[in-house]
Enzyme design. Structure first.
Site, PDB file in Angstrom:
ATOM      1  N   GLU A  49      38.281 -38.111  73.635  1.00 44.55           N
ATOM      2  CA  GLU A  49      37.964 -37.784  75.023  1.00 44.55           C
ATOM      3  C   GLU A  49      39.094 -37.004  75.687  1.00 44.55           C
ATOM      4  O   GLU A  49      38.846 -36.094  76.473  1.00 44.55           O
ATOM      5  CB  GLU A  49      37.649 -39.062  75.814  1.00 44.55           C
ATOM      6  N   TYR A 132      36.602 -40.150  84.644  1.00 43.68           N
ATOM      7  CA  TYR A 132      35.715 -39.723  83.553  1.00 43.68           C
ATOM      8  C   TYR A 132      36.103 -40.390  82.235  1.00 43.68           C
ATOM      9  O   TYR A 132      35.256 -40.964  81.538  1.00 43.68           O
ATOM     10  CB  TYR A 132      35.738 -38.203  83.387  1.00 43.68           C
ATOM     11  N   ASP A 150      29.836 -35.487  82.471  1.00 41.66           N
ATOM     12  CA  ASP A 150      30.525 -34.251  82.103  1.00 41.66           C
ATOM     13  C   ASP A 150      29.610 -33.075  82.425  1.00 41.66           C
ATOM     14  O   ASP A 150      28.558 -33.232  83.047  1.00 41.66           O
ATOM     15  CB  ASP A 150      30.943 -34.262  80.626  1.00 41.66           C
ATOM     16  N   CYS A 202      19.158 -29.158  76.170  1.00 40.48           N
ATOM     17  CA  CYS A 202      19.204 -28.700  77.566  1.00 40.48           C
ATOM     18  C   CYS A 202      20.431 -27.812  77.760  1.00 40.48           C
ATOM     19  O   CYS A 202      21.286 -28.055  78.603  1.00 40.48           O
ATOM     20  CB  CYS A 202      19.235 -29.909  78.499  1.00 40.48           C
ATOM     21  N   CYS A 209      12.995 -26.584  76.011  1.00 39.62           N
ATOM     22  CA  CYS A 209      12.182 -27.580  76.726  1.00 39.62           C
ATOM     23  C   CYS A 209      11.048 -28.135  75.864  1.00 39.62           C
ATOM     24  O   CYS A 209      10.647 -29.287  76.022  1.00 39.62           O
ATOM     25  CB  CYS A 209      11.618 -26.964  78.002  1.00 39.62           C
ATOM     26  N   CYS A 212      12.200 -31.252  74.042  1.00 41.40           N
ATOM     27  CA  CYS A 212      13.045 -32.175  74.799  1.00 41.40           C
ATOM     28  C   CYS A 212      12.334 -33.511  75.000  1.00 41.40           C
ATOM     29  O   CYS A 212      11.158 -33.547  75.408  1.00 41.40           O
ATOM     30  CB  CYS A 212      13.394 -31.565  76.161  1.00 41.40           C
ATOM     31  N   CYS A 218      10.609 -33.865  83.563  1.00 44.00           N
ATOM     32  CA  CYS A 218      11.597 -32.925  84.095  1.00 44.00           C
ATOM     33  C   CYS A 218      10.988 -32.096  85.224  1.00 44.00           C
ATOM     34  O   CYS A 218      10.077 -31.287  85.018  1.00 44.00           O
ATOM     35  CB  CYS A 218      12.105 -32.005  82.989  1.00 44.00           C
TER      36      CYS A 218
END
Length: 355
Positions: A49, A132, A150, A202, A209, A212, A218
Site C-alpha cells: 500500500e 487511506y 482510491d 470500470c 459495461c 460488469c 449502475c
C-alpha cells in the site's frame, strides 16, 4: 428512474465476481485461499500500500518483490541501513514514502513488538500511515469493515450513482456511498474487489459495461453518462523550474555525490551537487561548483516532471585529479557507485553524461 436505494445485494454480486476474476498480486492472498483460512501478512499488505501510493501496480511489482526478498519481515526492514533502503527505492519516486517506511517499521518493532496492530486507531498513529493506508491495512490484512477509497473506487462510485460533482469536492459524497456498501462479511475481499473492478472493468476510458457485475444497478450506464465520470476540477498549469547539476569524476573513477537533506524533494537520496531549483525569467541558476575544475556544459538538458512542477536541468561535467578536495559532497569509489541507486532525475543526468 429506478429505485436504487436497496443496495444490499451489490456487495454479494461483486464478491461473486471477485471469486472468479480476482487479479493475482505478489502481496495478495486470493479469495479461495482466504476462504481456506490463509491470512494475509500485514507487513506485505502495508508494504504494497505504501508503494502503490501515486504509483501503478505494474511499476510496483518488481520493487515489492525485491524489497520483500531482501527484507522478508518488518524486523528485517527495521534493522536495514537507511542508505540501502533508499537505494532500493530509487526510481519509485515520492521519496518521503521510503523514509516513512523505515520510521514505521522501526516503530512497529519498538512499540508493538514487531507485529502490526490489528487496530485502526493504532495504525493511524504509525509514521507514514494516513486514513487511506490505515483503512486498506485494516480491511485487507485484518478483515475489519473499513472503507478504502482510491481512484478506482472513486470512479466506480461516481458512475454507480451518477455523481457529477467534480473531484476533489466529490470525495465526501463518494466516501459516504462507498461506506454504505462496505459489508461486515469479507470486507477485505470486498475492498480488493472494488479496486479490481475499477482497474479492469470500470476503467477510465471505454469501461466494459457489458461484463460488469454492477451493470444493471449502475445509474450512469442507464443514463449514458459513464464515460463523462468522474468529473474533475481543471488543474492549474505546472510551473517550470530550472537548475544546474555538477558531475565530477576523479582520475581513479570515483564520482562526487552528496546525500540530500532528509526534508524536501528527493530527501535522503544520493544525488549530484548543484544549484537550487527555481523559476527564472533571465539567467538560469548555476549554484556554486562543488569542486574547482574546468567545468563543461553538456549538450542537451535533463527534463523531469514532479507532482507540482516541471524541472529542466543543465548538466556540467568535469574530470578532476585524485587529490581534488570538494567543498560539498564526497567521492564515492567507482566500484561502490550504482547508477540504479540514484533517483530518476539524477539518473537522467548521469545517462546524459554517458552520451
Amino acid at each position: 428512474m429506478r429505485d436504487h436505494s436497496d443496495t444490499s445485494e451489490l456487495p454479494l454480486a461483486l464478491l461473486d465476481w471477485y471469486d472468479v476474476h480476482a487479479r493475482t498480486m505478489p502481496w495478495r492472498v486470493g479469495p479461495q485461499a482466504r476462504k481456506g483460512g490463509v491470512r494475509p501478512d500485514p507487513y506485505r499488505i502495508w508494504m504494497s500500500e505504501i508503494m502503490l501510493q501515486q504509483t501503478t501496480v505494474a511499476t510496483v511489482k518488481d520493487y515489492f518483490e525485491r524489497f520483500t526478498a531482501r527484507w522478508p519481515t518488518v524486523r528485517d526492514l527495521a534493522a536495514a541501513e537507511d542508505a540501502d533502503v533508499m537505494g532500493e527505492w530509487a526510481g519509485l519516486g515520492y521519496y518521503a514514502r521510503a523514509r516513512n517506511l523505515l520510521k514505521c517499521a522501526r516503530a512497529v518493532v519498538n512499540d508493538h513488538g514487531g507485529t502490526f496492530p490489528a487496530d485502526h486507531a493504532a495504525l493511524l498513529k504509525l509514521p507514514g500511515i494516513g486514513p487511506y493506508t490505515a483503512a486498506a491495512v485494516s480491511s485487507i490484512a485484518f478483515d475489519l469493515p473499513f472503507t478504502v477509497l482510491d481512484g478506482n473506487v472513486e470512479r466506480v462510485m461516481a458512475r454507480l450513482y451518477d455523481i457529477h460533482t467534480p473531484l476533489p469536492a466529490a470525495k465526501p459524497e463518494l466516501m459516504a456511498r462507498a461506506e454504505a456498501l462496505t459489508p461486515q462479511e469479507r470486507p477485505g475481499d470486498y475492498a480488493q474487489a472494488v479496486m479490481d473492478l475499477g482497474a479492469t472493468i470500470c476503467s477510465p476510458k471505454s469501461p466494459a459495461c457489458g461484463i460488469c457485475p454492477w451493470r444493471d444497478p449502475c445509474i450512469a450506464r442507464a443514463a449514458g453518462t459513464q464515460n463523462e465520470l468522474p468529473k474533475k476540477t481543471p488543474k492549474k498549469p505546472k510551473p517550470v523550474r530550472h537548475g544546474t547539476v555538477y558531475l565530477a569524476q576523479r582520475s581513479d573513477g570515483a564520482w562526487l555525490l552528496e546525500t540530500r537533506p532528509d526534508k524536501g524533494l528527493l530527501g535522503g537520496m544520493l544525488g549530484w551537487p548543484g544549484s537550487d531549483w527555481v523559476e527564472v525569467t533571465e539567467d538560469k541558476p548555476q549554484g556554486t561548483p562543488p569542486v574547482s575544475a574546468d567545468w563543461q556544459d553538456l549538450p542537451g538538458e535533463v527534463r523531469h516532471t514532479f507532482t507540482h512542477f516541471h524541472l529542466i536541468l543543465t548538466v556540467k561535467t568535469a574530470q578532476v585529479p585524485a587529490d581534488a578536495t570538494p567543498i560539498t559532497g564526497s567521492f564515492l569509489p567507482r566500484d561502490a557507485f550504482r547508477p540504479s541507486d540514484l533517483p530518476t532525475v539524477m539518473r537522467k543526468a548521469f545517462d546524459l553524461s554517458q552520451g
